[in-house]
Design a protein around this motif. Structure first.
Motif, PDB file in Angstrom:
ATOM      1  N   GLU A  67       1.188  -1.216  -0.457  1.00 33.35           N
ATOM      2  CA  GLU A  67      -0.090   0.121  -0.082  1.00 33.35           C
ATOM      3  C   GLU A  67       0.473   1.658  -0.251  1.00 33.35           C
ATOM      4  O   GLU A  67       0.880   2.189  -0.466  1.00 33.35           O
ATOM      5  CB  GLU A  67      -1.332   0.251   0.918  1.00 33.35           C
ATOM      6  CG  GLU A  67      -1.603   1.375   1.035  1.00 33.35           C
ATOM      7  CD  GLU A  67      -2.917   1.502   2.355  1.00 33.35           C
ATOM      8  OE1 GLU A  67      -2.968   0.738   2.676  1.00 33.35           O
ATOM      9  OE2 GLU A  67      -3.728   2.618   2.032  1.00 33.35           O
ATOM     10  N   ASP A  82      -0.429  -4.875   3.239  1.00 33.42           N
ATOM     11  CA  ASP A  82      -1.070  -3.827   3.618  1.00 33.42           C
ATOM     12  C   ASP A  82      -0.352  -3.669   4.993  1.00 33.42           C
ATOM     13  O   ASP A  82      -1.050  -4.566   5.891  1.00 33.42           O
ATOM     14  CB  ASP A  82      -2.851  -4.183   4.155  1.00 33.42           C
ATOM     15  CG  ASP A  82      -3.231  -2.373   4.440  1.00 33.42           C
ATOM     16  OD1 ASP A  82      -3.004  -1.917   4.779  1.00 33.42           O
ATOM     17  OD2 ASP A  82      -4.837  -2.424   4.177  1.00 33.42           O
ATOM     18  N   ASP A  85      -4.025  -2.514   8.710  1.00 30.39           N
ATOM     19  CA  ASP A  85      -5.223  -2.470   7.781  1.00 30.39           C
ATOM     20  C   ASP A  85      -6.423  -1.775   8.819  1.00 30.39           C
ATOM     21  O   ASP A  85      -6.125  -2.195  10.228  1.00 30.39           O
ATOM     22  CB  ASP A  85      -5.421  -3.664   7.029  1.00 30.39           C
ATOM     23  CG  ASP A  85      -7.331  -3.439   6.561  1.00 30.39           C
ATOM     24  OD1 ASP A  85      -7.275  -2.194   5.703  1.00 30.39           O
ATOM     25  OD2 ASP A  85      -8.278  -3.521   7.095  1.00 30.39           O
ATOM     26  N   TRP A 209      -4.261  -5.049  -1.582  1.00 34.28           N
ATOM     27  CA  TRP A 209      -4.220  -5.395  -0.322  1.00 34.28           C
ATOM     28  C   TRP A 209      -5.172  -5.424   0.655  1.00 34.28           C
ATOM     29  O   TRP A 209      -4.931  -6.361   1.737  1.00 34.28           O
ATOM     30  CB  TRP A 209      -2.518  -4.452  -0.003  1.00 34.28           C
ATOM     31  CG  TRP A 209      -3.581  -3.152  -0.307  1.00 34.28           C
ATOM     32  CD1 TRP A 209      -4.496  -1.940   0.734  1.00 34.28           C
ATOM     33  CD2 TRP A 209      -2.619  -2.207  -1.599  1.00 34.28           C
ATOM     34  NE1 TRP A 209      -4.234  -0.771  -0.034  1.00 34.28           N
ATOM     35  CE2 TRP A 209      -4.020  -0.878  -1.465  1.00 34.28           C
ATOM     36  CE3 TRP A 209      -2.258  -2.681  -2.295  1.00 34.28           C
ATOM     37  CZ2 TRP A 209      -3.245   0.038  -2.027  1.00 34.28           C
ATOM     38  CZ3 TRP A 209      -2.290  -1.258  -2.924  1.00 34.28           C
ATOM     39  CH2 TRP A 209      -2.924  -0.336  -2.980  1.00 34.28           C
ATOM     40  N   ASP A 210      -6.076  -4.511   0.538  1.00 34.60           N
ATOM     41  CA  ASP A 210      -7.348  -5.097   1.840  1.00 34.60           C
ATOM     42  C   ASP A 210      -8.356  -6.315   1.587  1.00 34.60           C
ATOM     43  O   ASP A 210      -8.367  -6.826   2.616  1.00 34.60           O
ATOM     44  CB  ASP A 210      -8.683  -4.291   1.541  1.00 34.60           C
ATOM     45  CG  ASP A 210      -7.866  -2.485   1.309  1.00 34.60           C
ATOM     46  OD1 ASP A 210      -7.485  -1.993   2.545  1.00 34.60           O
ATOM     47  OD2 ASP A 210      -9.122  -1.729   0.803  1.00 34.60           O
TER      48      ASP A 210
HETATM   49 CA    CA Z   1      -6.296  -1.009   4.160  1.00 34.69          CA
END
Ligand code: CA
Ligand code: IPD
Ligand code: CA
Length: 265
Positions: A67, A82, A85, A209-210
């Motif tokens: 990210e 990530d 997050d 990446w989430d």
């Molecule tokens: Ca995220």
């Protein structure tokens, strides 16, 4: 344990240590905004550096999609990262955030780690090997009846082009399910679907990446994930629906009438 997964775990735990230390004094953390309501802290950056350091020490030639530092390298193996997050939660001392690390080979997700440093909960999966929370095997829930299921979501708080479609879906979910939750860290939300804590989840406008690690956790826990039509393009569209198999199908039925020319899948 698969050696690649143990490297990913080592990286996630190292990032978790950085995050936990910083969380003792959140007031001190320097916050800047990448865009409106898109915050980044020195902790996100330090965690990402630590993760990439561990991964590159073991696999110097693998590509990275992270990210904060973006895409680098050229390889069939890509690490999708990530480092933190749920940054908004973290900044507020709201203890719902996680580190998310996935590895894909030729576009197929192979390994996943979501680490919640607050609760010291480590969610892991390797393709074909099942999903685990710490040492324990996890499975998606068995709930079937919509009026008994708890669904998670994330609000489209940054981009408003799909807000009406989202609110239409939200209204129907609120009406038909036992409850809707917005915990605020998509990777952890997906891990919680894998662990059966919530029965399903949907969100629009996410980044790879989430979703990457959480998606593999769900399928390895016996659930299903897809884009808004149930197809496998969620990493590209950014829109995701997941759940136990019976709930997944019913969530897609709730979403379907709200798809239009603007909100495709
Ligand atoms: Ca995220
Ligand atoms: C965010 C969280 C949040 C979701 C946002 C994401 P970040 O990630 O996953 O739950 O609703 O869309 O961007 O920015 O905290 O890494
Ligand atoms: Ca982040």
């Amino acid at each position: 344990m698969n050696p690649t997964l143990s490297i990913a775990i080592k990286a996630a735990r190292r990032a978790g240590g950085i995050i936990n230390r910083a969380s003792r004094d959140v007031e001190q953390i320097k916050v800047s905004a990448k865009r409106d309501k898109d915050f980044v802290t020195e902790v996100d950056k330090a965690a990402e550096e630590a993760i990439i350091g561990v991964l590159h020490e073991a696999y110097p030639n693998h590509a990275i999609l992270a990210e904060e530092s973006g895409a680098s390298g050229d390889s069939d193996y890509v690490w999708i990262i990530d480092p933190l997050d749920g940054t908004t939660n973290f900044i507020h001392g709201f203890p719902q955030y996680a580190v998310s690390i996935a590895q894909a080979h030729k576009g197929v997700l192979q390994h996943a780690v979501v680490y919640d440093p607050t609760r010291n909960e480590l969610f892991t999966a390797s393709k074909g090997g099942g999903a685990y929370l710490n040492e324990r095997r996890i499975r998606v829930s068995k709930r079937v009846k919509l009026n008994e299921v708890l669904v998670g979501t994330g609000f489209p708080f940054r981009y408003f082009e799909h807000v009406d479609a989202y609110l239409g879906i939200f209204r129907d979910m609120m009406h038909k399910t036992a409850g809707v939750r917005r915990p605020g860290a998509a990777a952890l939300d997906l891990a919680w679907v894998a662990a059966g804590r919530i029965d399903g989840f949907w969100e629009l406008g996410l980044s790879p990446w989430d979703m990457a690690a959480g998606a593999l956790l769900i399928t390895e826990a016996g659930g299903l994930v897809g884009d808004l039509r149930g197809e496998q393009n969620f990493l590209e569209t950014g829109n995701i629906v997941g759940g136990n198999p019976k709930v997944f199908v019913q969530l897609l039925q709730i979403v379907a009438p709200h798809l239009d020319a603007r909100l495709k899948a």
